[in-house]
Motif scaffolding. Sequence first.
Motif: not given
Length: 259
Positions: A1-12, A235-237, A256-259
Amino acid sequence: MRIIDLSSPVDARAWEPDPVVHEILTPAEGARHMAAEMKEHFGVDFDPAVLPGGELLSLDTFTLTSHTGTHVDAPAHYGSAAVTEYGEPLTAEQLPLDWFLRPAVVLDLRDQGTGAVGVPVLERAIKATGHHIQPMDIVVLHTGAWHYAGTQRYFTDFTGLTGEAVDFLLDIGVKVIGTDAFSLDAPFGDMIRRYQDSGDRSVLWPAHFAGRRRPYCQIERLHNLDALPAAHGFRISCLPVKLAGSGAGWARAVALVED
């Protein structure tokens, strides 16, 4: 399973209408801070010089809104019980967790301009995926706005949904709608200009106010949607942080991407 980050950073360092403040205590400052706290609260004398290098631990303090970075809007964000049609709206810590780990489908709206799109546009985008949306699927709008995150343009140029478009997805049984844009509604300036031109109040925050009729959640400010391998089949978490009494909670959204 691959995990792809879909989150934007919190950056001051990034541009925000409500600027992020990031204060850092270095490990050396943290040692002195701990010694002062031990003395004040417990009457214990401690010399931080006995620590290796005179350092203990760093400490970061962020000042930001619950709508900064990738976050989940709870129904309480859309209005109080005085205006909802279903009673007391849920806050972030009350949300059912099974809404936020689900099969997902991405609708490509990158060919749409600034403003709010309706049901016909959604129907075409859904057809293009070749996927029949199921109840409880997480639906994500790929508007392309995430490429401008950290700039003023991110807050002024993007595609949102009409209230009818949100109702269309809720009728299917969707509980969570995501977007890579700042808001699921059209940009503030676009909505206000259309209201001033027409006098039609229904153009003001219709996607959010749809949550006054039926409870649902939004994931706003998603990121990196180009990295997804397909429009569906993963899937998305996006579990929201338990901020008690809050209308939103930050989330580390991943695919969450199943290979």
